[in-house]
Enzyme design. Structure first.
Site, PDB file in Angstrom:
ATOM      1  CD  GLU A 332      -1.378  -0.619   3.596  1.00 24.79           C
ATOM      2  OE1 GLU A 332      -2.543  -0.887   3.273  1.00 24.79           O
ATOM      3  OE2 GLU A 332      -0.995  -0.598   4.775  1.00 24.79           O
ATOM      4  CB  CYS A 333       0.810   4.401   0.231  1.00 21.84           C
ATOM      5  SG  CYS A 333       0.899   6.169  -0.182  1.00 21.84           S
ATOM      6  N   GLY A 334       3.470   3.702  -0.233  1.00 19.96           N
ATOM      7  CA  GLY A 334       4.908   3.598  -0.454  1.00 19.96           C
ATOM      8  C   GLY A 334       5.351   2.204  -0.826  1.00 19.96           C
ATOM      9  CG  MET A 337       4.691   4.809  -4.618  1.00 18.52           C
ATOM     10  SD  MET A 337       5.025   6.245  -3.558  1.00 18.52           S
ATOM     11  CE  MET A 337       6.424   6.988  -4.446  1.00 18.52           C
ATOM     12  CB  SER A 432      -4.148   0.157  -3.849  1.00 22.82           C
ATOM     13  OG  SER A 432      -4.935   1.333  -3.923  1.00 22.82           O
TER      14      SER A 432
END
Length: 460
Positions: A332-334, A337, A432
């Protein structure tokens, strides 16, 4: 049950956080066990809480979580850790939340759910009689709230303190002025694009914690505050401590300066469903932990460590191979990425794990901020199609696709309006920008553990 106080501010900002940390530091130095909590979806403040108290801080959020779940999380934590005092740091202003006409998602809502008094922090700069007007308005807006008192923050001089005290005694005598905190340039919290600097970066050292404790001891009547706090009764039923479950799977969880944004209840729920949490560092470790059945990559600041993450090619390759093997990976998020082809920051592109055919680029403006509700559009490691869970999204980067994806998530904001946020999936990997709070849909944690167990059995 422990004595509990909710720290509510008149506005958003670091002042409330500083006062909360100062109280935590002072009580901890006195030998009390302090259990911190944080209202809202924030990750950074809970990290600061732990650095000061030594205890993991728990998020309580009235939009992501129901009243019963918030109370249960609070009671379980208090039952397990048996603190002398619980300090709940509020979010934004005391009455600010998901609505302009109700206390939904606000600090005030959590205070009422816990039956805990509020200590109101008011920025006293350039105010005298007006300070009492602010205190009067905040303490009379909602008759269901109880107030332990208020603190005048950032006062400028002894004369300023005297004026504030005189105003409070004259116009708001029912609300004790517990303390007046003088401005102190040696006590600050540095910040960056997503908020305050994280505790994992080491700025909140013993010297600063000592200064925070001194600041509180010298300017707050701690004895009066402790004496005034009632024993709260949040519910007629006291929760039992978390269930201790035999470990049936091992889940590697990224935990370092680049990946430090993770709700504590997410890990607790995974453990209650049979997961052993195995921390590892994508920054420092060259390989994944042995004998793991799944990977959880939480959010954080990978853009600040993009070069180091990129140079650790053996870890990037290991995670890519693990994902390609079909074993469960949730990011999730970082963490999401980190699973893309590259992160571009400061005009330099750094190769990442290459699981998703996406490229992330840091923007100069915020890309997204707000509560999110996701509904899965297909079966996945998070559960069957139609699984609904709530979370939060906050990032400056944006993902550019090399090919069209069918999103695993249908996403709406707090008002129910559809957003463009996607949930990406390949094999048994899900990623995500949304940080999900597993307690909003406990079946998610069970589904992830079940997916790990299933793949373990397949690969044995």
């Amino acid at each position: 049950m422990a004595k509990t106080i909710v720290i509510g501010g008149t506005q958003s900002g670091s002042g409330k956080t500083l006062v909360s940390l100062a109280l935590m530091a002072a009580f901890t130095r006195r030998g009390l066990t302090v259990q911190p909590f944080k209202c809202g979806p924030d990750f950074i403040d809970p990290g600061l809480h732990k650095a000061v108290t030594g205890n993991t801080s728990i998020n309580l959020d009235g939009w992501m979580l129901s009243k019963s779940i918030c109370i249960d999380s609070y009671q379980k934590t208090v039952a397990e850790r048996k603190p002398d005092i619980a300090i709940v740091e509020g979010v934004m202003g005391l009455f600010d939340g998901a609505s302009g006409s109700s206390d939904a998602g606000s600090t005030a809502e959590i205070a009422k759910w816990l039956n805990a008094p509020v200590l109101l922090v008011i920025d006293g700069r350039s105010m005298a009689r007006s300070f009492a007007a602010v205190a009067h308005g905040f303490t009379t807006l909602d008759s269901e709230l109880n107030f332990a008192g208020c603190i005048a923050n950032r006062v400028g001089s002894d004369n300023h303190k005297s004026l504030v005290r005189e105003a409070m005694q004259t116009y708001c005598p029912s609300v004790p002025l517990i303390g007046c905190m003088p401005r102190n340039e040696d006590i600050t919290l540095p910040s960056r694009h997503l908020g305050l600097i994280t505790a994992e970066e080491g700025f909140l050292n013993a010297d600063l914690i000592g200064k925070l404790a001194d600041w509180a001891e010298q300017n707050i009547d701690l004895e009066q505050l402790l004496f005034s706090l009632p024993e709260p009764v949040a519910s007629t039923t006291v929760a039992n401590p978390s269930v201790k479950t035999e470990h049936i799977v091992r889940i590697a969880v990224a935990r370092d300066a680049a990946f430090c944004f993770c709700y504590s209840d997410n890990l607790r729920l995974l453990q209650e469903n049979g997961a052993e949490i195995v921390p590892f560092s994508p920054l420092e470790d060259k390989r994944l932990p042995q004998d793991i059945d799944g990977i959880y990559l939480p959010g954080g600041y990978p853009e600040l460590y993009a070069e180091r993450l990129s140079l650790n090619a053996s870890m990037r390759s290991a995670i890519q191979a693990y994902s390609h093997s079909g074993k469960p990976v949730y990011a999730e998020c970082g963490g999401f990425m980190y699973l893309t082809q590259s992160i571009t920051a400061e005009e330099a592109a750094y190769p990442m794990c290459g699981v998703f055919n996406l490229h992330c680029t840091m923007g100069k403006k915020r890309s997204a901020l707000g509560y999110r509700e996701i509904t899965t559009t297909a079966d996945s490691i998070l559960g069957s199609q139609g699984t609904v869970a709530r979370g939060h999204e906050f990032h400056y980067s944006f993902a550019e696709e090399e090919k069209a994806y069918t999103s695993l998530y249908a996403v709406t904001d707090r008002k129910g309006t559809s957003t463009s946020t996607s949930g990406y999936t390949t094999a048994n990997t899900v990623g995500s920008y949304v940080h999900l709070h597993f307690a909003s849909q406990p079946s998610v944690a069970k589904a992830f553990v079940d997916a790990c167990l299933q793949t373990r059995n397949l690969h044995d």
